[in-house]
Structures are given as C-alpha cells and as structure tokens.
Design an enzyme around this catalytic site. Structure first.
Site, short mmCIF file in Angstrom:
data_model
loop_
_atom_site.label_atom_id
_atom_site.label_comp_id
_atom_site.label_asym_id
_atom_site.label_seq_id
_atom_site.Cartn_x
_atom_site.Cartn_y
_atom_site.Cartn_z
N GLY A 139 0.84 -1.19 0.00
CA GLY A 139 0.00 0.00 0.00
C GLY A 139 0.87 1.24 0.00
O GLY A 139 1.98 1.24 -0.53
N GLU A 140 0.35 2.33 0.57
CA GLU A 140 1.03 3.63 0.65
C GLU A 140 1.14 4.32 -0.71
O GLU A 140 1.58 5.47 -0.78
CB GLU A 140 2.45 3.50 1.23
N GLY A 141 0.80 3.64 -1.80
CA GLY A 141 1.07 4.15 -3.14
C GLY A 141 2.42 3.67 -3.66
O GLY A 141 2.88 4.12 -4.72
#
Length: 352
Positions: free
Chosen positions: A317-319
């Site tokens: 996640g987080e980009g």
C-alpha cells in the site's frame, strides 16, 4: 441517502486523435509494435491529455490515512495505533513511499482523513506535509452500525475532491495507510462486485490461518448486517473507510480535470471502483501500476478491465507500487516526444 453531485467526467475517446497518435507511434524508428505495452501506454496518455505530445507535470502523491472501528474485532494482525505511528514515519521521511517519492522527485503529502489521534497535540501539528481533512476519529464499527453516517461519508468524498482542487500537477497517485483497510476494501469489492467474501479477503498485515478464518467470519456478519445497502453511496457509507471515501473523491475530481490516475494496489483499486460506480468514465483516466498479491485485487482488476504494468509480489500500500511504476510513464512520454521517425532519421521504412 442525500444525492451526491458528482463532477462531470469528460470522455477521452476521440477517433481522430487516436489515429494521429497511432500514426506517430507507428512511424518511429522501430518495427511496428516493437515497444509493446510502452506504445499502448503512450497512446493512452495522449488520449487522457487530448494531446499528441503528452507530458507529466508536477506529479503528486497523496497518502490518505484513517482508522477503522471494525478492528476492535481482531480483523488485523496489528493494533490501530500503528496508523498514527506510520503517519509519523511518513512525516519523518522513513517509509517506503518516502524513499520512492524522493527517488522519482514526486511531491508527497499525508492526508489525515480520520486517524484516531489528534495531531494538534503532537510535534507534527504544523508539519508542511500533513494535510488536515479529518472527518472524525476513525470510522464506526461496521459490525453494529454503518462505518460512516451519510453526512460523514459525503464529507469524506467532498474533502477528497478538495484535496485535488488545491493541488497542482497532472498526475495523481493516491496511497493509503489504515490498519484494517483491507477489510473495508474487501467488503466494498464483495458488495459492489458481487464477489464471494471468501475470495475477497487476504492476510492484510500478516494474519495467520486462524486469523484469516476469523476475519472471514466477521466480514460475513458485516455484509449480512448491511444487506440493504446496495447503491454505491450507501455501500460506501455502510462498509467503507474514511480514507477510501476520501480517495474516491480525489479520483473523481482528478478525472474531471483530466489528470492521469496512476493506481496502486488493492485499497486504491477499491476506491477507484467506488468512483467508477459513482461516475462511470473515471476508469478511462486510470493506469494500473501493479498486481497486488492481496487475493481480492485480481477480482478488482477484472471488474475494472485492467492490466497492470508490474507484478512484483507487493502488498504494502502507501502508493508504493504506483511510485515504482511511475518511470514507465515517463518513458512512454519520452518515446512519443523524443524518438525520431523514419523520415527524421533518413531510414527506409519496412516494405508494405
């Protein structure tokens, strides 16, 4: 539920422009199709921007953070306190997304959508990378009530739109941080995609087999509790999370402004599914960065008719997956804008 006025999403399809772009790509100094998906990507970028010279300007990463009331039922391997701790890590530059954003010179900011911490009482209160759009301290417990009230859900969507309205640049990566958000994404996929919940869930932050079975049991109960929620906004309010709602709003606004949407993994794709159901056409602007190993992501990609650029076995996640794929988009723009044509280079074209 109150009617939500979605922004108008322009249709990117333009047959004349498509033919122009294809001809430009075909006449570059290479055999037809020799650059494979890079050529397809260059064409898509041109169509998104309505230009034969697509370019990326001032790319942005916005990491939306929030907590989830459902985690009190043991659906995550980590406690909710980790959400705020990771926000502190982002603001100190220590997370994977910080490293990748620095490497590729992409501006990164963290959006407090609903973290169960008051950052006004922290040393990071006035940090320039922290944007305060908090709707409430964590979503509600979806096992006993909707995760968000109608008012809270609409506020999150509108706040996400405001994040983008106040942002320069023509490319957006939405990342997220929220212990328990794989549960929310799984619930959204199950209901909006009509996928069995057992096929939607994964280990998230690292559940063992018993934890995975417990997660499935709880999420099944949540779906039964909110069986009447069927329309996209009702589903989002009942089952979603504050950060996912805000991400959906950001994607809606960005698409309405013809910005490129570089989509990360499972959670970001669930936000895109919500946005697409609210305003069909948003997905035209999406480029899918990577294939997450979260089991539900394959179903989301199929629903969105998407073929990601990378498959790196990631699920952070987080980009982070989107930031990793970003240079491929830069290369696609460079190819269409800088690579010589046969006539430019004085090279004979292949025989017809």
């Amino acid at each position: 539920m109150t009617i939500f006025t979605v922004p108008v999403i322009p249709n990117i399809e333009n047959n004349e422009l498509r033919q122009q772009l294809q001809q430009i790509i075909d006449l570059k100094t290479k055999p037809l199709g020799a650059l494979g998906r890079l050529e397809e990507l260059a064409l898509q970028l041109g169509m998104i921007q309505g230009s034969i010279t697509p370019k990326i300007e001032q790319p942005k990463i916005r990491v939306f953070a929030a907590d989830h009331g459902l985690t009190k039922h043991g659906t995550s391997a980590f406690p909710s306190a980790v959400t705020a701790q990771m926000v502190y890590n982002f603001l100190q530059g220590g997370a994977a997304i910080n490293v990748l954003a620095r490497q590729h010179n992409i501006e990164l900011k963290v959006v407090d959508a609903g973290v169960d911490t008051d950052f006004d009482d922290s040393p990071f209160k006035d940090h320039p990378q922290l944007l305060d759009y908090k709707v409430r301290l964590a979503s509600r417990d979806a096992l006993t009530e909707p995760a968000m009230t109608e008012t809270e859900c609409l506020a999150a969507l509108e706040n996400g739109m405001s994040v983008v309205k106040n942002m320069a640049g023509n490319l957006l990566i939405v990342g997220e941080m929220g212990i328990g958000n794989t549960s929310a994404a799984s619930l959204l996929l199950a209901r909006l995609g009509d996928v069995p919940i057992r096929d939607c869930i994964g280990r998230g932050t690292g559940l063992d087999d018993a934890g995975l079975a417990h997660k499935q049991h709880i999420l099944t109960q949540v779906l039964e509790r909110h069986s009447q929620a069927q329309a996209p906004l009702n589903v989002l309010a009942a089952l979603g999370g504050l950060e996912i709602a805000m991400m959906a709003g950001a994607l809606l606004q960005a698409a309405s402004e013809r910005r490129i949407l570089l989509i990360d993994g499972f959670i970001a794709s669930s936000a895109l599914l919500v946005a697409e159901r609210l305003a069909p056409g948003v997905a035209q602007y999406a480029i899918f960065a990577h294939h997450s190993v979260e089991p539900g992501h394959a179903h989301l990609l199929k629903l969105l008719n998407a073929e990601p650029l990378l498959n790196m076995g990631m699920r952070l996640g987080e980009g982070s997956g989107a930031a990793l794929a970003y240079p491929i988009l830069q290369s696609a723009c460079a190819i269409i804008n800088e690579m010589a044509s046969f006539s430019d280079a004085g090279i004979s074209e292949q025989s017809k």
